[in-house]
Design a protein around this motif. Structure first.
Motif, PDB file in Angstrom:
ATOM      1  N   UNK A   1       2.455   0.575   4.257  1.00 47.97           N
ATOM      2  CA  UNK A   1       1.999  -0.651   4.901  1.00 47.97           C
ATOM      3  C   UNK A   1       1.712  -1.725   3.869  1.00 47.97           C
ATOM      4  N   UNK A   2       1.229  -2.839   4.358  1.00 44.12           N
ATOM      5  CA  UNK A   2       0.844  -3.938   3.469  1.00 44.12           C
ATOM      6  C   UNK A   2      -0.524  -4.453   3.882  1.00 44.12           C
ATOM      7  N   UNK A   3      -1.292  -4.858   2.900  1.00 42.76           N
ATOM      8  CA  UNK A   3      -2.570  -5.494   3.155  1.00 42.76           C
ATOM      9  C   UNK A   3      -2.496  -6.968   2.798  1.00 42.76           C
ATOM     10  N   UNK A   4      -3.643  -7.632   2.884  1.00 42.15           N
ATOM     11  CA  UNK A   4      -3.709  -9.060   2.552  1.00 42.15           C
ATOM     12  C   UNK A   4      -4.904  -9.281   1.644  1.00 42.15           C
ATOM     13  N   UNK A   5      -4.716 -10.134   0.655  1.00 46.08           N
ATOM     14  CA  UNK A   5      -5.759 -10.370  -0.340  1.00 46.08           C
ATOM     15  C   UNK A   5      -7.054 -10.851   0.305  1.00 46.08           C
ATOM     16  N   UNK A   6      -6.958 -11.630   1.377  1.00 45.85           N
ATOM     17  CA  UNK A   6      -8.164 -12.154   2.017  1.00 45.85           C
ATOM     18  C   UNK A   6      -8.990 -11.058   2.680  1.00 45.85           C
ATOM     19  N   UNK A   7      -8.319 -10.021   3.157  1.00 49.83           N
ATOM     20  CA  UNK A   7      -9.060  -8.908   3.742  1.00 49.83           C
ATOM     21  C   UNK A   7      -9.730  -8.062   2.663  1.00 49.83           C
ATOM     22  N   UNK A   8      -9.076  -7.980   1.506  1.00 49.59           N
ATOM     23  CA  UNK A   8      -9.541  -7.058   0.472  1.00 49.59           C
ATOM     24  C   UNK A   8     -10.509  -7.686  -0.517  1.00 49.59           C
ATOM     25  N   UNK A   9     -10.508  -9.023  -0.623  1.00 50.25           N
ATOM     26  CA  UNK A   9     -11.301  -9.677  -1.666  1.00 50.25           C
ATOM     27  C   UNK A   9     -11.924 -10.943  -1.093  1.00 50.25           C
TER      28      UNK A   9
ATOM     29  N   UNK B   1       4.009   0.161 -10.560  1.00 50.42           N
ATOM     30  CA  UNK B   1       2.629   0.038 -10.043  1.00 50.42           C
ATOM     31  C   UNK B   1       2.466  -1.160  -9.116  1.00 50.42           C
ATOM     32  N   UNK B   2       3.162  -1.124  -7.970  1.00 50.75           N
ATOM     33  CA  UNK B   2       3.071  -2.249  -7.031  1.00 50.75           C
ATOM     34  C   UNK B   2       1.936  -2.063  -6.035  1.00 50.75           C
ATOM     35  N   UNK B   3       1.353  -0.844  -5.949  1.00 46.15           N
ATOM     36  CA  UNK B   3       0.250  -0.620  -5.024  1.00 46.15           C
ATOM     37  C   UNK B   3      -0.933  -1.508  -5.437  1.00 46.15           C
ATOM     38  N   UNK B   4      -1.455  -2.258  -4.472  1.00 45.68           N
ATOM     39  CA  UNK B   4      -2.513  -3.221  -4.806  1.00 45.68           C
ATOM     40  C   UNK B   4      -3.537  -3.268  -3.689  1.00 45.68           C
TER      41      UNK B   4
ATOM     42  N   UNK C   1       0.864  -1.192   0.000  1.00 45.91           N
ATOM     43  CA  UNK C   1       0.000   0.000   0.000  1.00 45.91           C
ATOM     44  C   UNK C   1       0.897   1.238   0.000  1.00 45.91           C
ATOM     45  N   UNK C   2       0.754   2.077  -1.031  1.00 43.56           N
ATOM     46  CA  UNK C   2       1.573   3.275  -1.172  1.00 43.56           C
ATOM     47  C   UNK C   2       0.707   4.529  -1.043  1.00 43.56           C
ATOM     48  N   UNK C   3       1.286   5.555  -0.461  1.00 41.04           N
ATOM     49  CA  UNK C   3       0.671   6.881  -0.428  1.00 41.04           C
ATOM     50  C   UNK C   3       1.708   7.894  -0.886  1.00 41.04           C
ATOM     51  N   UNK C   4       1.373   8.626  -1.939  1.00 43.20           N
ATOM     52  CA  UNK C   4       2.301   9.597  -2.524  1.00 43.20           C
ATOM     53  C   UNK C   4       3.638   8.957  -2.883  1.00 43.20           C
TER      54      UNK C   4
ATOM     55  N   UNK D   1      11.842  -6.091  -3.277  1.00 38.91           N
ATOM     56  CA  UNK D   1      10.868  -5.846  -4.343  1.00 38.91           C
ATOM     57  C   UNK D   1      10.080  -4.568  -4.059  1.00 38.91           C
ATOM     58  N   UNK D   2       9.700  -4.366  -2.803  1.00 44.43           N
ATOM     59  CA  UNK D   2       8.978  -3.145  -2.437  1.00 44.43           C
ATOM     60  C   UNK D   2       9.881  -1.917  -2.577  1.00 44.43           C
ATOM     61  N   UNK D   3      11.140  -2.063  -2.207  1.00 46.72           N
ATOM     62  CA  UNK D   3      12.069  -0.927  -2.324  1.00 46.72           C
ATOM     63  C   UNK D   3      12.260  -0.524  -3.783  1.00 46.72           C
ATOM     64  N   UNK D   4      12.462  -1.525  -4.654  1.00 45.83           N
ATOM     65  CA  UNK D   4      12.631  -1.235  -6.085  1.00 45.83           C
ATOM     66  C   UNK D   4      11.361  -0.630  -6.656  1.00 45.83           C
ATOM     67  N   UNK D   5      10.220  -1.208  -6.291  1.00 50.20           N
ATOM     68  CA  UNK D   5       8.956  -0.684  -6.790  1.00 50.20           C
ATOM     69  C   UNK D   5       8.717   0.747  -6.349  1.00 50.20           C
ATOM     70  N   UNK D   6       9.029   1.049  -5.104  1.00 52.02           N
ATOM     71  CA  UNK D   6       8.869   2.405  -4.586  1.00 52.02           C
ATOM     72  C   UNK D   6       9.840   3.365  -5.264  1.00 52.02           C
ATOM     73  N   UNK D   7      11.095   2.958  -5.377  1.00 50.57           N
ATOM     74  CA  UNK D   7      12.139   3.810  -5.964  1.00 50.57           C
ATOM     75  C   UNK D   7      11.880   4.077  -7.443  1.00 50.57           C
ATOM     76  N   UNK D   8      11.461   3.036  -8.173  1.00 55.85           N
ATOM     77  CA  UNK D   8      11.273   3.170  -9.621  1.00 55.85           C
ATOM     78  C   UNK D   8       9.872   3.641  -9.994  1.00 55.85           C
ATOM     79  N   UNK D   9       9.005   3.795  -9.014  1.00 53.49           N
ATOM     80  CA  UNK D   9       7.643   4.223  -9.312  1.00 53.49           C
ATOM     81  C   UNK D   9       6.826   3.182 -10.039  1.00 53.49           C
TER      82      UNK D   9
END
Length: 458
Positions: A73-81, A364-367, A65-68, A354-362
């Motif tokens: 934080x991180x969520x879980x698929x079972x909570x969201x779907x 679309x890892x937010x899910x 979960x990304x903001x700006x 993976x989260x660090x690279x995704x955050x640094x490179x922008x």
């Protein structure tokens, strides 16, 4: 000389007899098939598939979960779907792994006990085999936690317990395998009655936990179990997880075999799960704070998944063996088997870089929203990113593990094994409760366990 797997006979229904199953082998190494040591491919392939399901399932279920553009934080698929809950009947493959591991381990248990080894000696070796690679993992986590304190630690804070939550499996495996020699003896003496006894214990535990006093209350059994604290239900930490182990021993010894038994178990599973859901058990076969609680402690609903997965193994045995005989897969299965423990231990760590690279490179890892456009495409990208981050880690870990001395562990005294086991369970417990932040304490305990389990008797 050992005959190739293609010549192994099968029974009329295509399943293998106990003697044939012990002789069903896969060819490994180099040279002509008739000159190479062999090993049964089917259980190894089942464990390899289960391992891949666990790894991919964990990665898919983690929702960054990304903001700006910053991970918060991180969520879980079972909570969201919600529909993901039913998928856990297939991807919660721990019963399958316990079932197959028991079948594979049974001949070794019989051999060692026949050679005069005690149950204590057997378990000390198994525990040490788990403690050594786990110690390496915890030491790396401790180093990461130290660096996070010196640098920006927001990523570690988001993933803290996620990096150790999978170690619960080692706790469960150590506990049930401590009783594997007893389960082997129980199968020899009682046969499938040993399975029935474990099932009866699990049923009584849930009935007592639910406070059932009248037959009509059985219609709300699941709802009442889910609403009440664990209490007497904690007995099922052993009873339910010993059930697939006892079934695996029965399969190995030929008490369960063939498509007929497989179809019967699957039919039982369908009826069992339907009744469990109707009575109010949670759909998801996971722990607390996600989608109900069928894991802490295990419930009768989870037993339905045991029937389902054991039945699938029996139903698929004959066609799967024919497929494995016709296709050159021994090397693939052997590699996955050799990577089993390292891959399981280290796959969650891949989420951190993976989260660090995704955050640094922008990227679309937010899910956070499964209904958003591109959610599943983003999940695919996240999987590929985690796999890319895991590859160099696995290369380094495997290289290190291969360089370690592989001497045979001595047989420590009973009191030493008890202390070593207690230290190992305590270390894993600290890691589960405190995540990477508690890794240094957990590592110290696991180190003490390793030293005790290697101690020479005096």
């Amino acid at each position: 000389m050992t005959e190739p797997a293609q010549t192994n006979p099968t029974s009329a229904d295509g399943s293998m007899s106990p003697a044939d199953r012990s002789g069903a082998r896969h060819v490994s190494g180099n040279g002509p098939p008739h000159s190479r040591p062999t090993r049964d491919l089917y259980p190894d392939a089942l464990r390899a598939c289960a391992l891949l399901v666990v790894v991919l399932g964990h990665w898919v279920a983690t929702l960054p979960v990304l903001e700006d553009g910053r991970l918060v934080g991180t969520g879980h698929l079972l909570r969201a779907w919600g529909p993901a809950a039913a998928l856990t009947w297939l991807v919660q493959v721990v019963p399958l792994f316990v079932f197959v591991s028991a079948a594979v381990s049974t001949p070794g248990v019989v051999r060692r006990l026949g050679e005069g080894h005690s149950q204590r000696q057997w378990w000390a070796r198994r525990a040490l085999g788990l403690a050594r690679p786990t110690l390496t993992y915890l030491l790396v986590l401790a180093a990461i936690a130290l660096l996070a304190r010196l640098l920006d630690g927001h990523l570690l804070q988001a993933f803290n317990t996620s990096l150790t939550i999978h170690l619960w499996f080692l706790v469960m495996l150590l506990a049930v395998q401590a009783l594997l020699p007893l389960c082997v003896r129980a199968d020899r003496r009682f046969g499938l009655k040993a399975v029935a006894a474990l099932l009866l214990i699990a049923v009584i535990a849930d009935l007592l936990r639910a406070g059932i006093r009248q037959p009509a209350e059985l219609l709300q059994l699941g709802a009442r179990v889910d609403a009440n604290p664990g209490g007497i239900g904690w007995i099922n930490l052993l009873a339910v997880w010993l059930l697939p182990q006892q079934l695996g021993i029965a399969w190995r010894n030929g008490r369960l075999a063939g498509a007929r038994h497989g179809a019967a178990l699957i039919a039982l599973a369908v009826a069992w799960l339907a009744a469990a859901m109707a009575s109010g058990y949670p759909v998801a076969m996971v722990g607390v704070q996600l989608a109900g609680n069928n894991m802490l402690p295990p419930t009768l609903a989870l037993v339905g998944v045991v029937w389902l997965q054991a039945g699938a193994v029996l139903l698929a045995e004959s066609p799967a063996r024919r497929f494995l005989q016709r296709h050159p897969l021994p090397r693939v299965v052997a590699v996955l088997g050799a990577l089993g423990m390292p891959l399981y231990l280290w796959h969650k760590l891949a989420e951190l870089p993976a989260a660090w690279i995704g955050e640094w490179a922008g990227l679309p890892i937010d899910a956070s929203d499964p209904l958003a456009p591109g959610f599943w495409l983003g999940r695919l990208g996240w999987l590929l990113l985690c796999a890319a981050c895991l590859a160099p880690v696995m290369a380094a870990v495997v290289r290190y593990e291969l360089s370690r001395r592989r001497d045979v562990a001595p047989a420590p005294a009973s009191a030493t094994v008890f202390l070593g086991g207690a230290a190992l369970f305590a270390g894993l417990g600290v890691a589960l409760l405190h995540g990477a932040q508690g890794a240094i304490v957990a590592a110290a305990m696991v180190l003490a366990a390793s030293l005790l389990l290697r101690a020479r008797p005096v």
